[in-house]
Structures are given as structure tokens and as C-alpha cells.
Design a protein around this motif. Structure first.
Motif, PDB file in Angstrom:
ATOM      1  N   GLU A 246       0.865  -1.200   0.006  1.00 50.11           N
ATOM      2  CA  GLU A 246      -0.115  -0.224  -0.182  1.00 50.11           C
ATOM      3  C   GLU A 246       0.780   1.296   0.062  1.00 50.11           C
ATOM      4  O   GLU A 246       0.429   2.459   0.065  1.00 50.11           O
ATOM      5  CB  GLU A 246      -1.020   0.163   1.249  1.00 50.11           C
ATOM      6  CG  GLU A 246      -0.207   0.074   2.572  1.00 50.11           C
ATOM      7  CD  GLU A 246      -0.171  -1.493   3.275  1.00 50.11           C
ATOM      8  OE1 GLU A 246      -0.359  -1.707   4.528  1.00 50.11           O
ATOM      9  OE2 GLU A 246       0.690  -2.299   2.509  1.00 50.11           O
ATOM     10  N   LEU A 247       2.083   0.999   0.189  1.00 46.01           N
ATOM     11  CA  LEU A 247       3.186   2.153   0.020  1.00 46.01           C
ATOM     12  C   LEU A 247       3.777   2.522  -1.404  1.00 46.01           C
ATOM     13  O   LEU A 247       4.628   3.469  -1.442  1.00 46.01           O
ATOM     14  CB  LEU A 247       4.244   2.122   1.173  1.00 46.01           C
ATOM     15  CG  LEU A 247       3.681   2.066   2.583  1.00 46.01           C
ATOM     16  CD1 LEU A 247       4.915   2.064   3.395  1.00 46.01           C
ATOM     17  CD2 LEU A 247       2.585   3.142   2.956  1.00 46.01           C
TER      18      LEU A 247
ATOM     19  N   LEU B 239       0.512   0.843  12.164  1.00 47.65           N
ATOM     20  CA  LEU B 239      -0.916   0.308  11.617  1.00 47.65           C
ATOM     21  C   LEU B 239      -1.733   0.498  13.052  1.00 47.65           C
ATOM     22  O   LEU B 239      -1.732   0.249  14.081  1.00 47.65           O
ATOM     23  CB  LEU B 239      -0.711  -1.248  11.848  1.00 47.65           C
ATOM     24  CG  LEU B 239      -1.942  -2.019  11.187  1.00 47.65           C
ATOM     25  CD1 LEU B 239      -2.342  -1.479   9.616  1.00 47.65           C
ATOM     26  CD2 LEU B 239      -1.437  -3.538  11.309  1.00 47.65           C
ATOM     27  N   LEU B 240      -2.720   1.400  12.716  1.00 49.44           N
ATOM     28  CA  LEU B 240      -3.784   1.931  13.523  1.00 49.44           C
ATOM     29  C   LEU B 240      -4.996   0.815  14.083  1.00 49.44           C
ATOM     30  O   LEU B 240      -5.595   0.372  13.133  1.00 49.44           O
ATOM     31  CB  LEU B 240      -4.388   3.166  13.202  1.00 49.44           C
ATOM     32  CG  LEU B 240      -3.092   4.378  12.873  1.00 49.44           C
ATOM     33  CD1 LEU B 240      -3.899   5.593  12.227  1.00 49.44           C
ATOM     34  CD2 LEU B 240      -2.531   4.817  14.221  1.00 49.44           C
TER      35      LEU B 240
ATOM     36  N   HIS C 238       5.640 -10.847   8.639  1.00 52.53           N
ATOM     37  CA  HIS C 238       6.047 -12.285   8.397  1.00 52.53           C
ATOM     38  C   HIS C 238       4.857 -12.975   7.661  1.00 52.53           C
ATOM     39  O   HIS C 238       4.920 -14.009   7.155  1.00 52.53           O
ATOM     40  CB  HIS C 238       6.026 -12.974   9.778  1.00 52.53           C
ATOM     41  CG  HIS C 238       7.033 -12.185  10.589  1.00 52.53           C
ATOM     42  ND1 HIS C 238       8.442 -12.265  10.288  1.00 52.53           N
ATOM     43  CD2 HIS C 238       6.960 -11.650  11.782  1.00 52.53           C
ATOM     44  CE1 HIS C 238       8.872 -11.749  11.277  1.00 52.53           C
ATOM     45  NE2 HIS C 238       8.072 -11.200  11.962  1.00 52.53           N
ATOM     46  N   ARG C 239       3.761 -12.320   7.350  1.00 52.18           N
ATOM     47  CA  ARG C 239       2.794 -12.611   6.681  1.00 52.18           C
ATOM     48  C   ARG C 239       2.087 -11.606   5.770  1.00 52.18           C
ATOM     49  O   ARG C 239       1.102 -10.849   5.925  1.00 52.18           O
ATOM     50  CB  ARG C 239       1.295 -13.068   7.465  1.00 52.18           C
ATOM     51  CG  ARG C 239       1.800 -14.371   8.390  1.00 52.18           C
ATOM     52  CD  ARG C 239       0.790 -14.907   9.266  1.00 52.18           C
ATOM     53  NE  ARG C 239       1.127 -15.981   9.917  1.00 52.18           N
ATOM     54  CZ  ARG C 239       1.943 -15.822  11.102  1.00 52.18           C
ATOM     55  NH1 ARG C 239       2.442 -14.793  11.397  1.00 52.18           N
ATOM     56  NH2 ARG C 239       2.038 -17.019  11.770  1.00 52.18           N
ATOM     57  N   PRO C 240       2.871 -11.072   4.615  1.00 52.24           N
ATOM     58  CA  PRO C 240       2.474  -9.849   3.827  1.00 52.24           C
ATOM     59  C   PRO C 240       1.398 -10.596   2.937  1.00 52.24           C
ATOM     60  O   PRO C 240       1.485 -11.707   2.693  1.00 52.24           O
ATOM     61  CB  PRO C 240       3.801  -9.665   3.064  1.00 52.24           C
ATOM     62  CG  PRO C 240       4.521 -10.857   3.293  1.00 52.24           C
ATOM     63  CD  PRO C 240       4.331 -11.455   4.414  1.00 52.24           C
TER      64      PRO C 240
ATOM     65  N   ARG D 222      -6.181  -5.602   4.385  1.00 54.74           N
ATOM     66  CA  ARG D 222      -7.516  -5.054   4.739  1.00 54.74           C
ATOM     67  C   ARG D 222      -7.587  -3.847   5.506  1.00 54.74           C
ATOM     68  O   ARG D 222      -8.403  -3.155   5.419  1.00 54.74           O
ATOM     69  CB  ARG D 222      -8.234  -6.240   5.652  1.00 54.74           C
ATOM     70  CG  ARG D 222      -9.706  -5.799   6.115  1.00 54.74           C
ATOM     71  CD  ARG D 222     -10.541  -6.842   7.049  1.00 54.74           C
ATOM     72  NE  ARG D 222     -10.133  -8.090   6.018  1.00 54.74           N
ATOM     73  CZ  ARG D 222     -10.713  -9.454   6.455  1.00 54.74           C
ATOM     74  NH1 ARG D 222     -11.046  -9.482   7.787  1.00 54.74           N
ATOM     75  NH2 ARG D 222     -10.660 -10.363   5.862  1.00 54.74           N
ATOM     76  N   THR D 223      -6.397  -3.727   6.639  1.00 56.87           N
ATOM     77  CA  THR D 223      -6.043  -2.681   7.026  1.00 56.87           C
ATOM     78  C   THR D 223      -4.686  -2.002   6.806  1.00 56.87           C
ATOM     79  O   THR D 223      -3.786  -2.676   6.899  1.00 56.87           O
ATOM     80  CB  THR D 223      -6.066  -2.767   8.763  1.00 56.87           C
ATOM     81  OG1 THR D 223      -7.359  -3.591   8.994  1.00 56.87           O
ATOM     82  CG2 THR D 223      -5.691  -1.484   9.396  1.00 56.87           C
TER      83      THR D 223
END
Length: 288
Positions: free
Chosen positions: A50-51, A69-70, A85-87, A92-93
Motif C-alpha cells: 500500500e506504500l 498500523l492504527l 511475516h505474513r505480507p 484489509r487494514t
């Protein structure tokens, strides 16, 4: 640059920012290609798709900031650590990249310029095309920010000298809670118990154990292949702590919250916060 722990400085020469409970990253865009690097140089670009739009800020720029991560408006380090570790291709967020400095622009290094000049340069950049980027706000009243972050349950405050170049002693961090990055020297699979150490000179001092059952699968993946026959600590842990433990090379870093240190050099009531994939073993040190 890392901030030095200390007491909150005051005076007109200081500005203040929230100490975000996230992962410190450099966003390096060169020839329109983005690389997200941890402070140890590990490339984690794939973990944060997302970046990708950071390439629109400038074709050549080096940004310093923190990925957060909010959850309910407050950063969650544990949730962020799990993302490493789980890209996932479509998270979802999404994370937010809280940018607080710029070190290079259009091929010109600017880290020797004073903070107020670098901040002005940062604020002139067009970041409108990157919804997952935010400029970390600055404040002039450090005490008010300290009290506000305490009320919100946030990590703390970073004070920065306006005239300081990047990399100097002009950053001071003040936190509301004790945290310590440790190296994993032992693990009791199935029970989630980690035996932790902190470097002490050339040795690894045993500092206690912590329940990390929430990260069983991640730890299994990270520790695979690094098992050893004996404890890596300078002194073998107490028998009750070591029962059923598998020993490992101290190459995996984790972060714990705690209530201080005992006279024997052990952590008081440590609580597991997450794996620190952004920290190299040689960077770990006792933090007070």
C-alpha cells in the motif's frame, strides 16, 4: 538516526513529535523505484504494497519515517509485526507511513542542513497522491504533548533541536512505559515460552522469560535452522526456566514491555509485544 533516551527538554530551540509505536523505515526512491529499508538495511518493500505510490512524491527522494498500523486510532505494534511475516497483496487494514524527515531530494543530500530547513523541504513536497502517507505533526509545547500522549495510551514523545543536522545528538525520546528489545536464546515449543538475552560486552546476559504464544507460528518460521546444542547465555538460566527449552543462536529480536529491572539484571513482569524484524542482533542493547 536513533533518539537518545532522556528527560523531556524544554526551550524555544526544541520541537516535539509523537513517538509512534511502529517500525522505523527509510523510503528510498531512485529512478522512480521504491525500496523500503529497515534501519539495519533489510528490504521490506514487499511487506507494504500500500506504500507503492511513494514513487509519486519525487523521482529521487529519501524519506525517514515510521510505519504504523492504527487500531481504534492508536498504533498497534503487535498487529504491525504480524504483517512483516505474513505480507498480503491487498491488506484489509493499510498501514500509514508517518514521515518526519527528508535526507535527499533530486540527488542532493541534505542531512547536514538544520532540522527546520529539512522540515520546510518536507512540507513543500506534494504528497497528495499517497493516501497512506502522513507528515508527523510537530508541536511547540512538549509538556502538553506528553500529557496528551499519556491520556491516549501512546508510547511517548520525541524532542528535536530545530538547528540540529540529521544524525547528531539533537533527538531525545521520552516514553510512558518501559520497553526492551531482546534476543531469543531459547524457546519452549508448544508452550510459547521464550528465554531472552541482552548483549553485555561480548557475552549474552540472560534477562528472563516471556510468554509469546500469540507468535508461535512466526517464531517457528524464524528460528528454523538456528538451533544449537547449548544455551547461548553467559550463565545458564535457572533450571525451572530452562526445562524443556530448545536453544537457538541469538539472531531473532523481540520487544517486551516491563516494569523495570531487578537487582539481578532480570526484567520485571515482561510482556511480549512482538517480533522486531527491523532490528539486527548487533543493534540490541540494554535500554535502562
Amino acid at each position: 538516526m536513533l533518539a537518545t533516551p532522556g528527560t523531556l527538554p524544554t526551550g524555544p530551540e526544541w520541537v516535539y513529535e509523537v513517538k509512534w509505536d511502529g517500525m522505523r523505515l527509510l523510503a528510498d526512491v531512485a529512478d522512480g523505484v521504491l525500496h523500503l529499508l529497515t534501519r539495519g538495511g533489510r528490504d521490506v518493500t514487499a511487506s507494504f504494497p500500500e506504500l507503492a505510490a511513494l514513487t509519486t512524491v519525487a523521482p529521487d527522494v529519501l524519506l525517514d519515517g515510521e510505519v504504523v498500523l492504527l487500531q481504534d486510532g492508536v498504533p498497534s505494534f503487535a498487529a504491525l509485526a504480524d504483517r512483516l511475516h505474513r505480507p498480503v497483496p491487498r491488506p484489509r487494514t493499510p498501514v500509514t507511513f508517518m514521515v518526519f524527515d527528508v535526507l535527499r531530494l533530486y540527488g542532493v543530500p541534505i542531512e547536514e542542513r538544520p532540522l527546520h530547513e529539512r522540515r520546510a523541504t518536507l512540507e513543500r513536497l506534494d504528497t497528495s497522491g499517497v493516501p497512506t502517507l502522513a507528515l508527523s505533526p510537530t508541536y511547540t509545547d512538549g509538556r502538553a504533548l506528553w500529557e496528551a500522549t499519556a491520556r491516549r495510551g501512546m508510547e511517548g514523545v520525541v524532542a528535536k533541536r530545530r538547528d540540529a543536522p540529521y544524525g547528531g545528538p539533537g533527538w531525545v525520546k521520552v516514553t510512558h512505559r518501559h520497553t526492551q528489545t531482546c534476543l531469543v536464546g531459547g524457546w519452549r515449543p508448544g508452550r510459547g515460552v521464550l528465554l531472552l538475552g541482552v548483549p553485555d560486552g561480548d557475552a549474552l546476559a540472560y534477562v528472563g522469560r516471556v510468554d509469546a504464544r500469540t507468535a508461535e507460528q512466526t517464531l517457528s518460521d524464524l528460528l528454523s535452522g538456528s538451533e544449537r546444542a547449548s544455551a547461548p547465555f553467559a550463565e545458564r538460566p535457572p533450571r525451572a526456566d530452562a526445562a524443556g527449552v530448545h536453544w537457538y543462536e541469538p539472531v531473532v529480536a523481540v520487544e517486551v514491555a516491563h516494569l523495570g529491572w531487578t537487582a539481578e539484571g532480570r526484567l520485571r513482569e515482561p510482556a511480549f509485544r512482538g517480533v522486531r524484524a527491523d532490528v539486527e542482533p548487533e543493534e540490541v542493547r540494554r535500554e535502562g
